[in-house]
Design a protein around this motif. Structure first.
Motif, PDB file in Angstrom:
ATOM      1  N   GLY A  69      13.771   3.443  14.292  1.00 49.23           N
ATOM      2  CA  GLY A  69      14.727   4.157  13.463  1.00 49.23           C
ATOM      3  C   GLY A  69      15.496   3.276  12.501  1.00 49.23           C
ATOM      4  N   ARG A  70      15.021   2.061  12.278  1.00 44.77           N
ATOM      5  CA  ARG A  70      15.707   1.126  11.386  1.00 44.77           C
ATOM      6  C   ARG A  70      14.901   0.920  10.104  1.00 44.77           C
ATOM      7  N   ILE A  71      15.625   0.615   9.047  1.00 43.83           N
ATOM      8  CA  ILE A  71      14.940   0.177   7.832  1.00 43.83           C
ATOM      9  C   ILE A  71      14.531  -1.271   8.051  1.00 43.83           C
ATOM     10  N   PRO A  72      13.258  -1.578   8.049  1.00 45.93           N
ATOM     11  CA  PRO A  72      12.829  -2.957   8.292  1.00 45.93           C
ATOM     12  C   PRO A  72      13.482  -3.924   7.302  1.00 45.93           C
ATOM     13  N   GLU A  73      13.895  -5.078   7.808  1.00 44.41           N
ATOM     14  CA  GLU A  73      14.576  -6.053   6.957  1.00 44.41           C
ATOM     15  C   GLU A  73      13.703  -6.469   5.777  1.00 44.41           C
ATOM     16  N   ALA A  74      12.416  -6.653   6.030  1.00 42.12           N
ATOM     17  CA  ALA A  74      11.520  -7.067   4.947  1.00 42.12           C
ATOM     18  C   ALA A  74      11.448  -6.011   3.855  1.00 42.12           C
ATOM     19  N   LEU A  75      11.438  -4.746   4.248  1.00 36.89           N
ATOM     20  CA  LEU A  75      11.406  -3.659   3.270  1.00 36.89           C
ATOM     21  C   LEU A  75      12.722  -3.595   2.503  1.00 36.89           C
ATOM     22  N   ALA A  76      13.826  -3.774   3.204  1.00 38.77           N
ATOM     23  CA  ALA A  76      15.132  -3.755   2.537  1.00 38.77           C
ATOM     24  C   ALA A  76      15.215  -4.836   1.465  1.00 38.77           C
ATOM     25  N   ARG A  77      14.671  -6.006   1.750  1.00 35.53           N
ATOM     26  CA  ARG A  77      14.664  -7.082   0.759  1.00 35.53           C
ATOM     27  C   ARG A  77      13.812  -6.705  -0.447  1.00 35.53           C
ATOM     28  N   ARG A  78      12.647  -6.105  -0.179  1.00 33.22           N
ATOM     29  CA  ARG A  78      11.781  -5.688  -1.286  1.00 33.22           C
ATOM     30  C   ARG A  78      12.470  -4.634  -2.150  1.00 33.22           C
ATOM     31  N   ARG A  79      13.166  -3.704  -1.519  1.00 37.32           N
ATOM     32  CA  ARG A  79      13.879  -2.678  -2.284  1.00 37.32           C
ATOM     33  C   ARG A  79      14.949  -3.306  -3.166  1.00 37.32           C
ATOM     34  N   GLU A  80      15.660  -4.281  -2.611  1.00 33.70           N
ATOM     35  CA  GLU A  80      16.721  -4.939  -3.372  1.00 33.70           C
ATOM     36  C   GLU A  80      16.138  -5.672  -4.571  1.00 33.70           C
ATOM     37  N   GLU A  81      15.034  -6.379  -4.345  1.00 34.52           N
ATOM     38  CA  GLU A  81      14.381  -7.076  -5.447  1.00 34.52           C
ATOM     39  C   GLU A  81      13.857  -6.089  -6.479  1.00 34.52           C
ATOM     40  N   GLY A  82      13.346  -4.954  -6.017  1.00 38.05           N
ATOM     41  CA  GLY A  82      12.765  -3.965  -6.913  1.00 38.05           C
ATOM     42  C   GLY A  82      13.779  -3.183  -7.708  1.00 38.05           C
TER      43      GLY A  82
END
Length: 336
Positions: A69-82
């Motif tokens: 139920g968590r937003i994966p940290e790696a995905l969160a970083r990609r979203r921020e970069e994107g």
């Protein structure tokens, strides 16, 4: 979070960032495996996911976080970069673009199936997308035979029933050595969009290439002249040379017949270069900013094309991909 959606979104950000194809494929293949499992049979641990085919440590870690139920940290970083624009110089014009007339799927040499390309295009705010897989002659890119093109039209019909954006029947049609188009006339008549491109004999002399391109542009079905110089950035940072042709004559033909000159947005193409774009503009040409996307994340490359069109001073109303779909289709059928 849905593990399938997480893997596909992560692949999107990798593609948008121009990551290696094989690296991206690992995430999309893992997503396909996850999608094949009923929700109540999906593992909840890294070890459980690693036991499945196509899952490695990174993909397993992503989906395990998602299952918790968590937003994966790696995905969160990609979203921020994107969140940052690919090229701020293109943002104003990019906001005016309604669609994309040059995209590829797994029917030919694209990396993702047609439904996924349409889904992502819609999520990006596109009002329409043309599916333009290759014509038969380009066997290296799995060009579509007559039978396969008709099958693709059936799939476009099924996808259209599920989408609000318009999914247009298209084809990137090879311009053959004599300037004819690599599709039967009845199939050309059934297409909404025809992107005519040269993929062979790129080093022909200027007179030969000019005659070849002008004949293709004069064909009533041609909508867009694709990546007109054929130039391409090599892995070592040098450019594959441009095809030689008479730009004044070719672009005068484009203006005469209403064929849009493609502003190919792929970073390794940037075709045409700015000097030729300005020649085309002075000739009175229309333009089409297209992604030439071979994967969902590359659909956002339109921003690169918009930046180049802005640098070239192109009037947005002369860019047919800023037009609403009804006006676009009326133009595509102008000679039919």
């Amino acid at each position: 979070m849905d593990p399938v959606a997480v893997l596909r979104e992560y692949a999107f950000w990798l593609e948008r960032g121009r990551a290696d194809t094989y690296r991206v494929r690992a995430y999309r293949e893992a997503a396909d495996v996850a999608a094949s499992l009923p929700a109540d049979q999906r593992p909840t641990t890294v070890e459980g996911w690693r036991a499945l085919p196509r899952f490695g440590p990174k993909t397993a870690a992503l989906v395990t976080e998602a299952m918790a139920g968590r937003i994966p940290e790696a995905l969160a970083r990609r979203r921020e970069e994107g969140a940052a624009s690919l090229d701020p110089a293109g943002d104003e014009l990019r906001a005016l673009l309604r669609g994309d007339l040059h995209t590829h799927t797994t029917w030919s040499d694209g990396g993702s199936p047609l439904p996924e390309m349409a889904e992502v295009a819609e999520a990006l705010g596109h009002e329409y997308i043309a599916i333009t897989d290759h014509s038969p002659r380009l066997t290296v890119a799995r060009g579509l035979s007559r039978e396969r093109l008709l099958e693709q039209w059936d799939e476009i019909g099924r996808v259209q029933e599920e989408r609000s954006l318009r999914v247009l029947r298209g084809c990137e049609v090879d311009i053959l050595a004599d300037g004819s188009l690599d599709r039967a006339e009845d199939l050309l008549a059934g297409l909404d969009v025809v992107v005519a491109s040269v993929h062979s004999d790129l080093k022909a002399d200027s007179a030969t290439m000019t005659a070849r391109m002008v004949r293709a542009v004069a064909h009533p079905a041609t909508t867009v002249l694709g990546h007109c110089t054929g130039r391409k950035l090599r892995g070592d940072g040098t450019w594959r040379g441009q095809s030689a042709f008479d730009p004044e004559m070719v672009f005068a033909a484009c203006a005469m017949f209403g064929v849009a000159v493609e502003i190919n947005a792929r970073p390794e193409r940037q075709d045409p270069p700015l000097d030729l774009m300005r020649v085309a503009a002075d000739a009175g040409c229309l333009f089409s900013i297209d992604s030439d996307a071979h994967a969902p994340g590359q659909l956002d490359f339109l921003t690169y094309g918009a930046a180049r069109a802005a640098a070239g001073g192109i009037d947005p109303d002369r860019i047919i991909t800023t037009w609403p779909v009804d006006r676009l289709l009326e133009h595509c059928r102008r000679h039919r």
